[in-house]
Design a protein around this motif. Structure first.
Motif, PDB file in Angstrom:
ATOM      1  N   GLN A   4       6.584  46.154  65.902  1.00 59.66           N
ATOM      2  CA  GLN A   4       5.198  45.725  65.869  1.00 59.66           C
ATOM      3  C   GLN A   4       4.646  45.885  64.457  1.00 59.66           C
ATOM      4  N   ARG A 166      -0.889  40.925  66.224  1.00 53.65           N
ATOM      5  CA  ARG A 166      -0.375  42.168  66.772  1.00 53.65           C
ATOM      6  C   ARG A 166      -0.493  42.127  68.294  1.00 53.65           C
ATOM      7  N   ASP A 168      -1.559  44.378  70.136  1.00 50.44           N
ATOM      8  CA  ASP A 168      -2.810  45.021  70.539  1.00 50.44           C
ATOM      9  C   ASP A 168      -4.026  44.326  69.936  1.00 50.44           C
ATOM     10  N   ARG A 218      -9.247  40.961  66.516  1.00 51.27           N
ATOM     11  CA  ARG A 218      -9.723  42.244  67.049  1.00 51.27           C
ATOM     12  C   ARG A 218     -10.377  43.062  65.948  1.00 51.27           C
TER      13      ARG A 218
END
Length: 233
Positions: A4, A166, A168, A218
């Motif tokens: 990641q 990503r 997340d 995000r």
């Protein structure tokens, strides 16, 4: 499974922006921030810190420079570990460490390099150093799976931002698209107001913020503001 990607901020010093260049007429101390991106076993670096320009420029901005190797070492890396450098633009306060990366690809927009060739855009020694390996991009480019360079003209005609996908949530390294996260938030809301049919007068908007927001970020991080934009709600 692929590693990641991770984004780490590097503090590379600060400078004092004089009141003649601020909205309220008061001097403001601004950080010089770069970002180290770990992605699929590679290290990418977004901006490289404040370079030496000339005595007049130093007197104007009164910078404090933190050496890039020191900042990288604190992040567990060194210049030779970096595979790719991306400069948001080629002003002296974003490319100070570029000469450390002889032979390493440095990605810039072709429009930005055209400004450099036109003269008086930036100190030549920070761009034309031995082993400089600039790669000029004609616009958007997915430089690695999940890593996008997006043109974001405004501060300069060749300014660009880096989108980091990503699991997340997407992170955008926006460089100097805006002076602060608050300014970015205001631009975002202006677009929302216009799309909702708000009556004029409204702030003028550019196409590129809408393009960045298509990545559903995000977090959005900046070159001269340690605050982070996040979507409300």
């Amino acid at each position: 499974m692929a590693e990641q990607p991770a984004v780490r901020r590097l503090n590379l010093g600060w400078f004092i922006r004089p009141g003649s260049e601020t909205a309220d007429g008061a001097p403001r101390v601004e950080p010089a921030l770069a970002y180290l991106v770990r992605h699929d076993g590679e290290l990418l670096l977004f901006d490289t810190g404040i370079g030496t320009a000339d005595p007049e420029t130093d007197a104007h901005y009164r910078p404090y420079r933190r050496p890039l190797p020191e900042a990288l070492a604190a992040a567990g890396a060194e210049p030779s570990d970096v595979s790719v450098v991306v400069n948001c633009h080629l002003h002296f306060d974003h490319i100070g460490g570029n000469p450390l990366f002889a032979g390493t690809p440095i990605l810039v927009q072709a429009a930005e390099m055209a400004l450099v060739r036109g003269g008086e855009h930036t100190p030549g020694h920070l761009v034309d150093f031995a082993g400089a390996a600039y790669e000029e991009l004609p616009g958007e480019a997915e430089i690695r799976p999940g890593l996008w360079v997006i043109p974001t003209p405004g501060h300069t005609a060749g300014h660009q931002s880096l989108v980091v996908r990503r699991p997340d949530g997407t992170v955008i390294l926006a460089g100097q698209t805006h002076a602060s996260a608050s300014d970015f938030a205001a631009a975002r809301l202006a677009g929302t107001a216009a799309a909702s049919g708000a009556r004029p007068p409204l702030p003028e908007s550019d196409a590129w913020p809408r393009r960045l927001l298509e990545f559903d970020p995000r977090r959005v991080l900046f070159a001269h503001d340690a605050s982070v934009w996040e979507p409300a709600g």
